[in-house]
Scaffold this motif. Structure first.
Motif, PDB file in Angstrom:
ATOM      1  N   UNK A  78       0.847  -1.205   0.000  1.00 13.28           N
ATOM      2  CA  UNK A  78       0.000   0.000   0.000  1.00 13.28           C
ATOM      3  C   UNK A  78       0.878   1.250   0.000  1.00 13.28           C
ATOM      4  N   UNK A  79       1.896   1.244   0.852  1.00 13.48           N
ATOM      5  CA  UNK A  79       2.794   2.406   0.913  1.00 13.48           C
ATOM      6  C   UNK A  79       3.516   2.609  -0.415  1.00 13.48           C
ATOM      7  N   UNK A  80       3.891   1.524  -1.056  1.00 10.96           N
ATOM      8  CA  UNK A  80       4.572   1.638  -2.344  1.00 10.96           C
ATOM      9  C   UNK A  80       3.676   2.317  -3.375  1.00 10.96           C
ATOM     10  N   UNK A  81       2.378   2.022  -3.323  1.00 15.81           N
ATOM     11  CA  UNK A  81       1.464   2.652  -4.283  1.00 15.81           C
ATOM     12  C   UNK A  81       1.130   4.094  -3.894  1.00 15.81           C
ATOM     13  N   UNK A  82       1.197   4.407  -2.601  1.00 13.53           N
ATOM     14  CA  UNK A  82       0.889   5.760  -2.133  1.00 13.53           C
ATOM     15  C   UNK A  82       2.073   6.697  -2.344  1.00 13.53           C
ATOM     16  N   UNK A  83       3.264   6.209  -2.082  1.00  6.97           N
ATOM     17  CA  UNK A  83       4.490   7.032  -2.124  1.00  6.97           C
ATOM     18  C   UNK A  83       5.144   6.907  -3.496  1.00  6.97           C
ATOM     19  N   UNK A  84       4.739   7.751  -4.425  1.00  4.60           N
ATOM     20  CA  UNK A  84       5.237   7.673  -5.800  1.00  4.60           C
ATOM     21  C   UNK A  84       6.747   7.833  -5.881  1.00  4.60           C
ATOM     22  N   UNK A  85       7.292   8.744  -5.094  1.00  4.94           N
ATOM     23  CA  UNK A  85       8.725   9.016  -5.148  1.00  4.94           C
ATOM     24  C   UNK A  85       9.416   8.567  -3.867  1.00  4.94           C
ATOM     25  N   UNK A  86       8.834   7.596  -3.206  1.00  2.00           N
ATOM     26  CA  UNK A  86       9.392   7.116  -1.953  1.00  2.00           C
ATOM     27  C   UNK A  86       8.966   8.003  -0.802  1.00  2.00           C
ATOM     28  N   UNK A  87       8.989   7.432   0.397  1.00  2.00           N
ATOM     29  CA  UNK A  87       8.667   8.213   1.584  1.00  2.00           C
ATOM     30  C   UNK A  87       9.282   7.522   2.800  1.00  2.00           C
TER      31      UNK A  87
END
Length: 166
Positions: free
Chosen positions: A141-150
């Motif tokens: 989910x985080x990978x899909x939310x954070x387009x440029x990493x987070x």
């Protein structure tokens, strides 16, 4: 033709977003307030924010029980504030009350399914409960939310890698 300074453009866009958010927040609280007294609505919002900030500060210094007291007061004022539920979950998890933490994280995700902090923390909770696959779901989910990493993605990824190395 003048070239547009990207840095200034970003500042203007952020200012616009901030102003529209403030106006939207003000209008939503005004719409929820059945009285004509906008000062009481403002006071309520201030009380909620003070309780949230006090709860966050208590959590930051490791006083999780005090954090929970403040955060529960903030929820009494507005039950739709995802950040409060995330901090409630975090504080409960730090005290070892994992079931309660899970409940608060689920509420936060219901209110804001794209909240990065909620995905990170519930993923860490799943690792604590030895549920690696569920933690990996939240990493996805985080990978899909954070387009440029987070930071939340990086932290959960590191936690998963450490868990797998054990």
């Amino acid at each position: 033709m003048k070239s547009i300074d990207v840095k200034n453009l970003i500042i203007v866009v952020h200012a616009f977003i901030l102003l529209t958010s403030i106006c939207s927040l003000k209008n939503s609280y005004a719409a929820d307030d059945s009285s004509d007294d906008s000062s009481s609505s403002s006071e309520t919002l201030v009380k909620q924010e003070i309780n949230f900030l006090n709860g966050r500060q208590a959590s930051n210094v490791g006083n999780y029980r005090l954090a929970i007291e403040y955060l529960l007061k903030a929820i009494e004022i507005d039950q739709n504030y995802a950040h409060v539920y995330i901090l409630l979950g975090y504080s409960h998890r730090k005290l070892g009350f994992n079931d309660k933490a899970y409940d608060y994280y689920k509420i936060a995700l219901k209110l804001d399914p794209r909240h990065r902090g909620a995905h990170e923390y519930i993923g860490e909770l799943y690792l604590k409960k030895d549920e690696l696959e569920k933690a990996k779901e939240h990493l996805k989910h985080l990978d899909s939310i954070c387009f440029f990493g987070c930071e939340e993605y990086d932290d959960l990824k590191d936690s998963i890698e450490n868990f797998e190395a054990q």
